[in-house]
Design an enzyme around this catalytic site. Structure first.
Site, PDB file in Angstrom:
ATOM      1  N   ARG A 197     -25.884 -86.850 102.575  1.00 32.86           N
ATOM      2  CA  ARG A 197     -25.815 -85.520 103.190  1.00 32.86           C
ATOM      3  C   ARG A 197     -25.426 -84.441 102.182  1.00 32.86           C
ATOM      4  O   ARG A 197     -25.831 -83.278 102.319  1.00 32.86           O
ATOM      5  CB  ARG A 197     -24.835 -85.530 104.359  1.00 32.86           C
ATOM      6  CG  ARG A 197     -24.875 -84.251 105.220  1.00 32.86           C
ATOM      7  CD  ARG A 197     -24.065 -84.421 106.490  1.00 32.86           C
ATOM      8  NE  ARG A 197     -24.232 -83.297 107.399  1.00 32.86           N
ATOM      9  CZ  ARG A 197     -23.333 -82.330 107.576  1.00 32.86           C
ATOM     10  NH1 ARG A 197     -22.198 -82.349 106.899  1.00 32.86           N
ATOM     11  NH2 ARG A 197     -23.558 -81.351 108.432  1.00 32.86           N
ATOM     12  N   ILE A 249     -27.184 -76.604 108.845  1.00 29.93           N
ATOM     13  CA  ILE A 249     -27.424 -78.046 108.906  1.00 29.93           C
ATOM     14  C   ILE A 249     -26.511 -78.564 110.012  1.00 29.93           C
ATOM     15  O   ILE A 249     -25.307 -78.281 110.031  1.00 29.93           O
ATOM     16  CB  ILE A 249     -27.130 -78.729 107.549  1.00 29.93           C
ATOM     17  CG1 ILE A 249     -27.307 -80.257 107.665  1.00 29.93           C
ATOM     18  CG2 ILE A 249     -25.761 -78.379 107.002  1.00 29.93           C
ATOM     19  CD1 ILE A 249     -27.186 -80.975 106.318  1.00 29.93           C
ATOM     20  N   SER A 250     -27.075 -79.271 110.969  1.00 28.39           N
ATOM     21  CA  SER A 250     -26.318 -79.713 112.137  1.00 28.39           C
ATOM     22  C   SER A 250     -25.218 -80.690 111.750  1.00 28.39           C
ATOM     23  O   SER A 250     -25.286 -81.371 110.724  1.00 28.39           O
ATOM     24  CB  SER A 250     -27.244 -80.391 113.150  1.00 28.39           C
ATOM     25  OG  SER A 250     -28.190 -79.483 113.663  1.00 28.39           O
ATOM     26  N   GLN A 251     -24.198 -80.752 112.598  1.00 31.70           N
ATOM     27  CA  GLN A 251     -23.127 -81.711 112.348  1.00 31.70           C
ATOM     28  C   GLN A 251     -23.696 -83.130 112.432  1.00 31.70           C
ATOM     29  O   GLN A 251     -24.618 -83.405 113.216  1.00 31.70           O
ATOM     30  CB  GLN A 251     -21.989 -81.516 113.327  1.00 31.70           C
ATOM     31  CG  GLN A 251     -22.299 -81.900 114.767  1.00 31.70           C
ATOM     32  CD  GLN A 251     -21.156 -81.581 115.701  1.00 31.70           C
ATOM     33  OE1 GLN A 251     -21.100 -80.511 116.296  1.00 31.70           O
ATOM     34  NE2 GLN A 251     -20.235 -82.524 115.829  1.00 31.70           N
ATOM     35  N   PHE A 275     -27.169 -74.454 119.005  1.00 33.65           N
ATOM     36  CA  PHE A 275     -28.130 -74.405 117.909  1.00 33.65           C
ATOM     37  C   PHE A 275     -28.536 -72.966 117.645  1.00 33.65           C
ATOM     38  O   PHE A 275     -28.479 -72.120 118.546  1.00 33.65           O
ATOM     39  CB  PHE A 275     -29.389 -75.216 118.252  1.00 33.65           C
ATOM     40  CG  PHE A 275     -29.269 -76.702 118.004  1.00 33.65           C
ATOM     41  CD1 PHE A 275     -29.793 -77.270 116.854  1.00 33.65           C
ATOM     42  CD2 PHE A 275     -28.644 -77.525 118.927  1.00 33.65           C
ATOM     43  CE1 PHE A 275     -29.690 -78.637 116.623  1.00 33.65           C
ATOM     44  CE2 PHE A 275     -28.539 -78.891 118.712  1.00 33.65           C
ATOM     45  CZ  PHE A 275     -29.071 -79.444 117.545  1.00 33.65           C
TER      46      PHE A 275
END
Length: 216
Positions: A36, A62-64, A205
């Site tokens: 990541r 960037i999503s968790q 989001f």
């Protein structure tokens, strides 16, 4: 010989996913294998393995990790699947998908993000991913159908154009709701010409916007 022991932050990363209910071993392995820290900005390198969303270029995020793992698990992926992703971002979600399926087509409206993600995926030898600059909400029907579709930006309703690209027995996962507020992660399945909807969890989001960005 290279040290095979994971750094403490990566061990905590994996433990956190398990504790929060991610149980699919293939998904956990993919999350472990994809670095990541390669998909976040230089200023956020020290936070890459935390379970939090992080800013990236073009005002996107960037999503968790938990959300990435959860959405991936809800797709119920098979190694033979062809997957469409709407919203490439930094390419992290696409990299996770690439570890699990035959082919990934990822659509990004920002040229900067598309180019950066494409280069990063190539550096990781993930050649079963194609990153395309385009309008993910208005795709040409000549792309064919997909076994799975994942939308990584909020839509107020699931676009009919995406439902039409979903093959029989296909699954689509998307955050649905107001652009500025809480959305609900929705999973729909196409079966016998019918669409079955299921609400999953609340999420936040960035909004999915139409068209290709004129700048960036």
């Amino acid at each position: 010989m290279a040290d095979a022991v994971q750094p403490p932050e990566q061990m905590r990363f994996q433990l956190s996913l398990r504790r929060r209910g991610i149980s699919d071993r293939r998904v956990l392995r993919a999350m472990e294998e994809v670095p990541r820290d390669r998909f976040v900005g230089a200023a956020d390198q020290g936070y890459a393995w935390r379970d939090s969303a992080l800013p990236i270029a073009c005002g996107q995020t960037i999503s968790q990790p938990f959300v990435v793992a959860y959405m991936t698990e809800q797709l119920q992926l098979d190694s033979r699947h062809r997957v469409l992703e709407i919203g490439t971002g930094s390419g992290y979600q696409a990299a996770v998908l690439a570890k699990l399926v035959r082919e990934v087509l990822s659509i990004e409206r920002y040229r900067t993000l598309a180019d950066t993600a494409r280069a990063q995926l190539e550096q990781l030898d993930l050649y079963n991913v194609e990153v395309m600059l385009g309008d993910g909400l208005n795709l040409a029907p000549n792309l064919g159908t997909f076994d799975r579709i994942i939308v990584t930006a909020a839509v107020e309703a699931v676009p009919q154009s995406l439902i039409e690209l979903l093959g029989e027995g296909g699954v689509l996962v998307a955050p649905v709701g107001p652009h500025h507020g809480v959305q609900t992660l929705v999973r729909l399945r196409k079966s016998g010409g019918q669409i079955e909807y299921r609400d999953l969890v609340d999420v936040r989001f960035v909004p999915a916007l139409p068209g290709i960005a004129r700048e960036l």
